[in-house]
Design an enzyme around this catalytic site. Structure first.
Site, PDB file in Angstrom:
ATOM      1  N   GLU A 134       0.859  -1.265  -0.058  1.00  0.00           N
ATOM      2  CA  GLU A 134      -0.040   0.061  -0.031  1.00  0.00           C
ATOM      3  C   GLU A 134       0.762   1.228   0.102  1.00  0.00           C
ATOM      4  O   GLU A 134       0.605   2.328  -0.329  1.00  0.00           O
ATOM      5  CB  GLU A 134      -0.784  -0.115   1.181  1.00  0.00           C
ATOM      6  CG  GLU A 134      -2.070   1.200   1.020  1.00  0.00           C
ATOM      7  CD  GLU A 134      -3.063   0.841   2.047  1.00  0.00           C
ATOM      8  OE1 GLU A 134      -4.329   0.176   1.746  1.00  0.00           O
ATOM      9  OE2 GLU A 134      -2.727   0.958   3.286  1.00  0.00           O
ATOM     10  N   HIS A 169       7.398 -26.834   3.424  1.00  0.00           N
ATOM     11  CA  HIS A 169       6.617 -27.989   2.909  1.00  0.00           C
ATOM     12  C   HIS A 169       5.576 -27.514   1.804  1.00  0.00           C
ATOM     13  O   HIS A 169       4.366 -28.131   1.564  1.00  0.00           O
ATOM     14  CB  HIS A 169       6.111 -28.761   4.058  1.00  0.00           C
ATOM     15  CG  HIS A 169       7.056 -29.291   4.817  1.00  0.00           C
ATOM     16  ND1 HIS A 169       7.467 -30.642   4.661  1.00  0.00           N
ATOM     17  CD2 HIS A 169       7.808 -29.070   6.061  1.00  0.00           C
ATOM     18  CE1 HIS A 169       8.418 -30.926   5.477  1.00  0.00           C
ATOM     19  NE2 HIS A 169       8.548 -29.975   6.221  1.00  0.00           N
ATOM     20  N   LYS A 200     -13.913   1.085  -4.427  1.00  0.00           N
ATOM     21  CA  LYS A 200     -14.976   1.619  -3.281  1.00  0.00           C
ATOM     22  C   LYS A 200     -16.257   2.417  -3.866  1.00  0.00           C
ATOM     23  O   LYS A 200     -17.234   2.366  -3.582  1.00  0.00           O
ATOM     24  CB  LYS A 200     -14.453   2.207  -2.016  1.00  0.00           C
ATOM     25  CG  LYS A 200     -13.555   1.461  -1.303  1.00  0.00           C
ATOM     26  CD  LYS A 200     -13.079   2.050   0.103  1.00  0.00           C
ATOM     27  CE  LYS A 200     -12.451   3.405  -0.108  1.00  0.00           C
ATOM     28  NZ  LYS A 200     -11.863   3.668   1.250  1.00  0.00           N
TER      29      LYS A 200
END
Length: 561
Positions: free
Chosen positions: A366, A397, A525
Site C-alpha cells: 500500500e 513444505h 469503493k
C-alpha cells in the site's frame, strides 16, 4: 540519475555475475560475514539485533554505489523532514508522524501547523492506560455488573491488521483468563457471525475502529454487532434507557468523528482520538492499539512503543553504512530495479510472528505500490514488490520448492530469535537448524558433481543417475537476509516493525514516490457504492460493461432477493 546509471553499469559488468558460493569459498570468504553483517545493540531492553546480509549478490562496490544512490536521492534529508513533522505526504498535504506516537523523549517537541503534537499523544496514551486498567482489573463492568472477558475489535485495513498481528505476536504476554481478543474486519457476515457465536454479550466489549466512522465495512459490522448485542440482552422488551446504558458499557470508538460516534450510541468520553497525520497502516502505535493494550496490558504496550522508538533513533542518528533500515531498503532496490525481482518473501521462524508477513504485505504494497512520482510524472522504473510469506517451517513444505528450483529469483528475509518462549525439548533447536540450513542451501545450492557423488553413494546405476541428475541440481545463488532477535518481546517486536517501516520509507524516497497515500483503494469503493442499490431489486442491469453486467445479472437471477 547518475547514481542509477553507475549501478546499472556495475550490474552489467559485475553484479549479475556475482556467485555467492564462490565469494564464500574465495580468499575473502572468511571475512564476508563480518563485512556484510551488522550487530546493533538497539537498547538495553531490545537487546541486540543481528542483520546478516552476506548471503546477497553483492560486493563492497555494490554497497558503496547503493549508499551513493541513497545520498543522491536525499534519503537523509527526507528522513529528517519526516521526523520533524514536515508535510511529506504531498498529495494529502499531511505530516507523517507515526514516529511521534512512540516518541519517549520527555522533552520532545514536534510541531504540526505550529502546534506541538506530543502533549495530545501522551494524553491519549494516558486515557488508554486508565481505560485498559479499569477493564482488565474488573473495575469497568458490563451492563449487568459482570467483568469484561472478551474484546472484539471491529476495523479493517490498518485498523485491523496491526492489532491482529501484534496481539498474536505478544500472545505469550497475555492471560486469556483476564482477556481474550477477537477481530472482525471482513464485510462477509460470516466473519462477525462466527466471531460472536460463542461470546457472552454481558462480558464482551466492542471496539469500533474507524477514523471517519463512515468506513462502510467497519460501520456495517459495528451496526450488526450492536443489533446482535441488543437482541441478546432482550431486544424490544428492554427499555430505551437500559439499551442506551448497555451500549455505553459495551461499545467504545477509535475515531475523530464525535458526531457519528455519539449518534451510534457510544459515549463521548469513550472515544479515543487519533490524527490525520497517522496513516492507517502505521496506526497500531496510536489508539488503534487499544485492543493490544487490553489484551497484554498497557505496560507491555508502552514497552512495544519504546522498542520502536529505539529503532527510530537508530534510523535517525546512524550513518547510512551502519543503518539497518537503510541497508535493507537498498538491497531491495538492488534486486527490484536491477535483477527484475518482482516479489519478496518474509519468512519468520517464529509461530508468534505468523501474521507478520500479512501485516507488511499491506505496509509495503500500500505504501510503495505506486506508478506516479512525487512530481506527478509517471515512474520509469520498477517500484514496490509483491510481499508474501508464511512462518517456517510450514513454508518449507509448501512453496520453498519454487524459491530453491524455480525460474524466479525471490529475495527472502528469514527472521528468528535466539531464545524461545516455549523451549519444548529440542523443538527450538530443530527450528533453528532449519533456519540456518535454508539460507545456506539457497546460497550454496548443489552442483552436478555433488549430486553425482551423493547418488553414487546410494548405489544407483549410472543410467539412473543420469536420469535424476538434472532434477536434483540446485543452482543456488538465491539471496537472503537473516534477522536475529535475542527474544521476541514487546520491545523487540516494536523495533522489528519500525525496522521494516523505515526500510519501506527508504525505498519510497529512492523511487521518488509518495509512500503515505493510498489512492488505489478508492476506485473500487466508489464503484461498489453505485452497484449496491442495483442488487436490491429484480431488474436486469445493463449500465456496465458486458462482463460486469453478466456477473451482476447471474447473481440476481440465482439469489432470493
Amino acid at each position: 540519475m547518475e547514481e542509477f546509471k553507475n549501478l546499472k553499469e556495475h550490474y552489467e559488468n559485475i553484479g549479475k555475475n556475482i556467485n555467492m558460493r564462490k565469494e564464500f569459498e574465495s580468499n575473502y570468504g572468511a571475512t564476508r560475514f563480518k563485512d556484510f553483517s551488522k550487530e546493533v545493540n538497539i537498547s538495553k531492553q531490545v537487546g541486540t539485533i543481528l542483520l546478516d546480509y552476506s548471503k546477497n549478490r553483492i560486493n563492497k562496490e555494490t554497497m558503496d554505489l547503493l549508499f551513493e544512490l541513497a545520498r543522491a536521492s536525499k534519503v537523509e534529508e527526507m528522513r529528517n523532514s519526516m521526523f520533524q513533522g514536515e508535510k511529506i505526504n504531498i498529495t494529502e498535504d499531511r505530516a507523517v508522524l507515526h514516529t511521534a506516537l512512540r516518541n519517549r523523549d520527555p522533552s520532545a517537541v514536534i510541531k504540526v501547523d505550529g502546534e506541538n503534537v506530543i502533549p495530545s499523544v501522551r494524553k491519549v496514551l494516558d486515557k488508554m492506560r486508565s481505560f485498559s486498567e479499569r477493564v482488565r482489573s474488573g473495575q469497568w463492568k458490563g451492563y449487568t455488573g459482570k467483568t469484561i472477558t472478551d474484546v472484539v475489535n471491529i476495523g479493517i485495513g490498518g485498523s485491523d491488521l496491526g492489532p491482529v498481528m501484534v496481539t498474536q505476536a505478544l500472545k505469550n504476554y497475555a492471560n486469556d483468563k483476564v482477556m481474550r481478543a477477537h477481530f472482525v474486519s471482513n464485510i462477509d457476515g460470516t466473519h462477525l457471525a462466527e466471531t460472536v457465536k460463542h461470546l457472552c454479550p454481558e462480558t464482551t466489549l466492542f471496539i469500533v475502529a474507524s477514523k471517519t466512522f463512515t468506513t462502510q465495512e467497519t460501520i456495517t459490522n459495528a451496526q450488526s454487532a450492536r443489533s446482535w448485542f441488543l437482541e441478546k440482552i432482550g431486544g424490544s422488551s428492554v427499555s430505551a434507557d437500559v439499551q442506551k446504558h448497555a451500549i455505553g458499557q459495551h461499545f467504545v470508538a477509535l475515531s475523530t468523528n464525535e458526531q457519528e460516534v455519539t449518534k451510534f450510541g457510544i459515549l463521548k468520553e469513550n472515544m479515543f482520538e487519533f490524527w490525520d497525520w497517522v496513516g492507517g497502516r502505521y496506526s497500531v502505535w496510536s489508539a488503534i492499539g487499544l485492543s493490544v493494550a487490553l489484551y497484554v496490558g498497557m505496560d507491555h504496550f508502552e514497552s512495544f512503543l519504546e522498542g520502536a522508538y529505539h529503532m527510530d533513533q537508530h534510523f535517525l542518528n546512524t550513518p547510512l553504512e551502519l543503518n539497518l533500515p537503510v541497508i535493507m531498503g537498498l538491497l531491495g532496490v538492488w534486486y527490484n530495479n536491477f535483477f527484475g525481482c518482482q516479489t519478496q518473501a518474509i519468512l519468520p521462524y517464529d509461530q508468534y510472528l505468523s501474521r507478520f508477513p500479512a501485516y507488511f504485505q499491506q505496509g509495503d504494497m500500500e505504501s510503495n505500490g505506486k506508478s506516479v512520482q512525487r512530481n506527478g510524472e509517471r515512474v520509469t522504473h520498477s517500484t514496490g514488490p509483491i510481499i508474501w510469506g508464511e512462518p517456517g517451517t510450514n513454508g518449507q513444505h509448501a512453496f520453498y520448492q519454487l524459491i530453491h528450483q524455480g525460474q524466479k529469483i525471490i529475495p527472502c528475509d528469514f527472521i528468528a530469535s535466539v531464545e524461545s518462549h516455549n523451549p519444548l525439548g529440542k523443538h527450538h533447536q530443530i527450528l533453528l537448524s532449519n533456519f540456518f540450513a535454508q539460507t545456506e542451501a539457497l546460497m550454496k545450492g548443489k552442483n552436478e558433481q555433488e549430486v553425482t557423488n551423493e547418488l553414487t553413494k546410494e548405489g544407483l546405476s549410472q543410467e539412473k543417475i543420469k536420469q535424476l541428475l538434472p532434477h536434483k541440481v540446485f543452482e543456488g545463488n538465491r539471496p537472503t537476509n537473516s534477522i536475529f532477535l535475542h527474544k521476541l518481546t514487546p520491545h523487540s517486536l516494536g523495533a522489528l516493525i519500525a525496522l521494516y517501516e523505515h526500510k519501506i520509507f527508504v525505498q519510497g524516497i529512492i523511487w521518488n514516490i509518495n509512500s503515505f497515500d493510498q489512492w488505489g483503494v478508492e476506485l473500487g469503493k466508489q464503484l461498489a457504492k453505485s452497484i449496491l442499490p442495483e442488487l436490491s431489486d429484480n431488474n436486469e442491469v445493463s449500465t456496465h460493461d458486458s462482463s460486469t453486467n453478466g456477473l451482476i445479472n447471474f447473481y440476481k437471477s440465482n439469489s432470493k432477493l
